[in-house]
Design a protein around this motif. Sequence first.
Motif, PDB file in Angstrom:
ATOM      1  N   ALA A 179      72.032  72.983  55.592  1.00 33.27           N
ATOM      2  CA  ALA A 179      70.959  72.196  55.493  1.00 33.27           C
ATOM      3  C   ALA A 179      69.551  72.509  56.454  1.00 33.27           C
ATOM      4  O   ALA A 179      68.210  72.202  56.597  1.00 33.27           O
ATOM      5  N   TYR A 180      70.297  71.956  57.283  1.00 37.49           N
ATOM      6  CA  TYR A 180      69.208  70.857  59.064  1.00 37.49           C
ATOM      7  C   TYR A 180      68.670  73.282  59.305  1.00 37.49           C
ATOM      8  O   TYR A 180      67.370  73.026  59.681  1.00 37.49           O
ATOM      9  N   LYS A 182      67.892  75.465  57.254  1.00 35.40           N
ATOM     10  CA  LYS A 182      66.937  76.517  56.556  1.00 35.40           C
ATOM     11  C   LYS A 182      65.729  75.518  56.189  1.00 35.40           C
ATOM     12  O   LYS A 182      65.110  75.817  56.427  1.00 35.40           O
ATOM     13  N   TRP A 183      66.070  73.992  56.532  1.00 38.38           N
ATOM     14  CA  TRP A 183      64.614  73.261  56.121  1.00 38.38           C
ATOM     15  C   TRP A 183      64.988  71.827  56.588  1.00 38.38           C
ATOM     16  O   TRP A 183      63.278  71.053  56.761  1.00 38.38           O
ATOM     17  N   GLY A 184      65.473  71.474  57.994  1.00 35.15           N
ATOM     18  CA  GLY A 184      64.988  70.601  59.158  1.00 35.15           C
ATOM     19  C   GLY A 184      64.661  71.139  60.310  1.00 35.15           C
ATOM     20  O   GLY A 184      64.244  72.862  60.940  1.00 35.15           O
ATOM     21  N   ASP A 185      63.451  70.881  61.053  1.00 31.54           N
ATOM     22  CA  ASP A 185      63.797  70.473  62.590  1.00 31.54           C
ATOM     23  C   ASP A 185      63.660  69.409  63.085  1.00 31.54           C
ATOM     24  O   ASP A 185      63.711  68.674  62.802  1.00 31.54           O
ATOM     25  N   GLU A 196      66.617  60.850  57.778  1.00 32.13           N
ATOM     26  CA  GLU A 196      66.549  62.578  57.908  1.00 32.13           C
ATOM     27  C   GLU A 196      67.851  63.630  57.381  1.00 32.13           C
ATOM     28  O   GLU A 196      67.412  64.166  56.263  1.00 32.13           O
ATOM     29  N   LEU A 200      68.082  65.837  54.008  1.00 32.86           N
ATOM     30  CA  LEU A 200      68.899  67.227  53.894  1.00 32.86           C
ATOM     31  C   LEU A 200      70.198  66.924  52.999  1.00 32.86           C
ATOM     32  O   LEU A 200      70.212  68.514  52.430  1.00 32.86           O
ATOM     33  N   LYS A 203      68.867  67.419  49.932  1.00 36.98           N
ATOM     34  CA  LYS A 203      68.704  68.524  49.439  1.00 36.98           C
ATOM     35  C   LYS A 203      69.377  69.315  49.006  1.00 36.98           C
ATOM     36  O   LYS A 203      69.105  70.451  48.133  1.00 36.98           O
ATOM     37  N   GLU A 207      69.635  72.001  45.540  1.00 34.07           N
ATOM     38  CA  GLU A 207      69.097  73.997  46.208  1.00 34.07           C
ATOM     39  C   GLU A 207      70.696  74.046  45.790  1.00 34.07           C
ATOM     40  O   GLU A 207      70.487  75.440  45.227  1.00 34.07           O
TER      41      GLU A 207
END
Length: 572
Positions: A179-180, A182-185, A196, A200, A203, A207
């Motif tokens: 998840a990090y 794909k959608w994290g920073d 956070e 993730l 999420k 998904e």
Amino acid sequence: MDMMTRIAELLAETLEQVFPQTEGLPGAEELRGLLAVPPDPALGDYAFPCFRLAKPLRKDPVRIASELCDGWKHADVASAEPVKGYMNFFLQRENFARETLQAVLSQGLKYGSGDEGTGKTICLDYSSINIAKRFHIGHLSTTMIGNSLKRIYEFLGYHTVGINHLGDWGTQFGKMLCAYQKWGDRESVEKGGVDELTRLYVKFHEEAEKDPSLEDEGRKWFKRIEDGDPEALDTFNWFKELTLKDTAKVYDLLGVRFDSYAGESFYNDKMDRVVNELKEKQLLTISEGASVVDLEDEKMPPCLILKKDGATLYATRDLAAAIYRQETYHFDRCLYVVAYQQDLHFRQVFSVLRKMGYDWADRCVHVAFGMISFEGETLSTRKGNVVILEDLLKQAVEKARAIIEEKSPNLENKDEVAKQVGIGAVVYTDLSNNRIKDIDFRWDRALNFDGESGPYIQYTHARCCSVLRKAGATDAHALDAGALTDDEAQSLLRLISRFPDTIREAANKYEPSMITRAITDIAQAYNKFYYEHRILDDDPAVSAARVSLTDATRMVLKQGMYLIGMEAPERM
Ligand code: ARG
């Protein structure tokens, strides 16, 4: 020593002298159980019913009572009078007061400590939080019970090893990494921390419902951690650091420390050995592709050791951990302070260890505890109504601050005291009941300065400190114990004299709440004494005696609070 125990021992001795060579007479321990406190104080401080002796002595209880009272030679401890088949004991109050006070004043804060643990090690597995999860109220009990037991055992001379068996292994971490990516920073994780990471993770599940192939990707990421892939491992270790930084704040507030943070992942390279050993000892069987240890003979489901794909499990890691702890620390006992829901897990693990031939498995103990709810509501991560521990503690401090502002507007270090009182209120609540009982945390109860609460004990302790400040120095050695024979002083002294035994009982039963109970009773008894008598009396000998009793109370309260993990402010 507790007076009942003392009298029981002297009574056992008397029995032997008065009725020598009689079979079937109860020993000191049984006699202790038979001694009672008469409802009417005119009948003595303690009473012993002689009916239990009628059979072995083949005599009438009334005669037994009178013969025993004639043979009783311990008037310096208590006098004994026969009444209708009872031996009624009247404490020699002055001697009792002198002895008890001297014991406390000579040992100070060490009163009740011991050396029975010298040379023995106790491992305590407690708190044991999970990486990438917020530290919530559900982990409060394990943290505080473990912390208290550690302090109690140290007080009795044991060497202790506090272990935070981190939950830092499992497929969920693969999902989180996925998840990090794909959608994290980096930035938002640095800023949002564990929250956070949770976002993730949630999420990922949302998904994955739409796109099940994500599950495979998650598994791949987990495999990368397992294989030691630097990118995966670095990121994961960073998550771990974030979590530990988050929880360090809470441990700091609570005054909790650990000697080891060896968690589940620490055993990665220590499980082959366990699996091989299980094979060699012919304990492993294959069930639907998985490797298990059959426990049917003990009426338990099998203990899962390896999944179909060869992955290890929670239990495998606990087996490796137990063996590691025994080999590293040579523990006398290993305590697992974990919620009662894991009862089966620990019974299985201990039983596998026994089957492996480790007799020390009998010295592994699951110290189970009940659930905690908040203002009547059960909490669950799934329902999303968790109470974050840091928030709870901060609120407790704020609320305590407001109460202090109202009660003692002139207090100097209000912030510091508010911290001690607020956190003490939470700790007290957590350790105020039998650990297996469920707890409902309520603000009005936790912060009730007049009820059975942390602040009440702290307040009584501060009251003792204030009396001592006003009294100045007194000479404890010139103690006139004759001034402490009143009912209130005696009740207080009796509770104080029982404190050392209570500590041992709390250790044996892994039950910190016994100490909470003891100091609550002592605080109540002191306040009763305080209201009924003038501590600073016109007669200096009386003052000195009452001040000494106040000092003894202060020390026992302070040490008792320390043992359950509370601070003891001197002014409130
Ligand atoms: N991390 C686990 C949990 O939060 C508790 C671990 C307890 N200790 C152990 N050795 N299994 O449920």
